[in-house]
Design an enzyme around this catalytic site. Sequence first.
Site, PDB file in Angstrom:
ATOM      1  N   ASP A 168       5.381  21.531  42.483  1.00  0.00           N
ATOM      2  CA  ASP A 168       4.134  20.811  42.734  1.00  0.00           C
ATOM      3  C   ASP A 168       4.355  19.882  43.925  1.00  0.00           C
ATOM      4  O   ASP A 168       5.485  19.422  44.166  1.00  0.00           O
ATOM      5  CB  ASP A 168       3.706  19.996  41.514  1.00  0.00           C
ATOM      6  CG  ASP A 168       2.224  19.645  41.540  1.00  0.00           C
ATOM      7  OD1 ASP A 168       1.438  20.309  40.844  1.00  0.00           O
ATOM      8  OD2 ASP A 168       1.847  18.697  42.273  1.00  0.00           O
ATOM      9  N   TYR A 222     -13.090  27.685  50.301  1.00  0.00           N
ATOM     10  CA  TYR A 222     -12.606  27.957  48.954  1.00  0.00           C
ATOM     11  C   TYR A 222     -12.984  29.374  48.528  1.00  0.00           C
ATOM     12  O   TYR A 222     -12.168  30.116  47.966  1.00  0.00           O
ATOM     13  CB  TYR A 222     -13.186  26.935  47.974  1.00  0.00           C
ATOM     14  CG  TYR A 222     -12.493  26.901  46.628  1.00  0.00           C
ATOM     15  CD1 TYR A 222     -11.404  26.066  46.408  1.00  0.00           C
ATOM     16  CD2 TYR A 222     -12.930  27.703  45.571  1.00  0.00           C
ATOM     17  CE1 TYR A 222     -10.763  26.024  45.176  1.00  0.00           C
ATOM     18  CE2 TYR A 222     -12.294  27.673  44.345  1.00  0.00           C
ATOM     19  CZ  TYR A 222     -11.216  26.837  44.148  1.00  0.00           C
ATOM     20  OH  TYR A 222     -10.584  26.810  42.925  1.00  0.00           O
ATOM     21  N   LYS A 257     -10.201  32.315  47.798  1.00  0.00           N
ATOM     22  CA  LYS A 257     -10.059  32.958  46.498  1.00  0.00           C
ATOM     23  C   LYS A 257     -10.380  34.453  46.565  1.00  0.00           C
ATOM     24  O   LYS A 257      -9.768  35.249  45.841  1.00  0.00           O
ATOM     25  CB  LYS A 257     -10.936  32.247  45.466  1.00  0.00           C
ATOM     26  CG  LYS A 257     -10.480  30.826  45.151  1.00  0.00           C
ATOM     27  CD  LYS A 257      -9.047  30.780  44.622  1.00  0.00           C
ATOM     28  CE  LYS A 257      -8.623  29.387  44.189  1.00  0.00           C
ATOM     29  NZ  LYS A 257      -7.256  29.346  43.639  1.00  0.00           N
ATOM     30  N   THR A 312     -10.192  20.467  34.414  1.00  0.00           N
ATOM     31  CA  THR A 312      -8.922  20.117  35.040  1.00  0.00           C
ATOM     32  C   THR A 312      -9.189  18.990  36.042  1.00  0.00           C
ATOM     33  O   THR A 312     -10.347  18.638  36.297  1.00  0.00           O
ATOM     34  CB  THR A 312      -8.315  21.321  35.800  1.00  0.00           C
ATOM     35  OG1 THR A 312      -9.116  21.599  36.951  1.00  0.00           O
ATOM     36  CG2 THR A 312      -8.219  22.553  34.900  1.00  0.00           C
TER      37      THR A 312
END
Length: 254
Positions: free
Chosen positions: A44, A161, A165, A196
């Site tokens: 991360d 985005y 994706k 999230t």
Amino acid sequence: MTFPLLHPDAFAGKVAFVSGAASGIGASTARMLADLGVRLILADRDGERLAAFAATLSRHDALALEVDVASNASVETAIARGVGHFGRLDFAVNSAGIDLPRCETAQYPAEQWDRIIAVNLTGVFHAVRYQIPKMLACGGGSIVNIASIMGLRAFPGQPAYTAAKHGVIGLTKAAALDHAAHGIRINAVAPGFVETPLLGHLSNEKKKAAASLHPMGRVGRADEITSVILFLLSDAASFVTGACYEADGGYLTK
């Protein structure tokens, strides 16, 4: 022959690389893998948060590494270090991703485009590129890339985005074809909106609006996406490669 998903021998003693492991889907997946006896290479960009998360795992066979997936060198070093530490690589979950403020395409900042593509698409390429040789050296493995419903459906104000994706799904299929005969399975999961940190910036009103987009009337939980990931990693999915599994509460059926 059947392969129970959570058979005691399905995961125990294996080694998995998980990016984006400090929070969200990555953290949920890492925690469940740890519970199943998997040794973990956790990656991360937020090293401090990652270290704190790794300390909470039920098992301590976890190597926490601060990694910028947008950097080829950073990913190469992390995977080499992790495999050097544990001696092998069996699974990988490429979950690292970011979201930035929405903006229509004609006004979309070029630097914002570059950052989204670098992390959400090129970061997956860097990871897969270095994971595959390590798995080949062990006789095979399974990789799951985290895409999105926006990899299959456009969304206003999200050109980068959406493009990234879509690219993750294309990359998954291309890599799966390249290595299907080599014992490497590569699949993707396309979650809908999931509770999230990526949704953390939304107001309660916008979260309710996001929930209403799903026929189930709610957003998903990270552990619900993890369940799909574990299936794809396991031998229960031994004849599955190049697939993109939708886990979206029915979003894409509309």
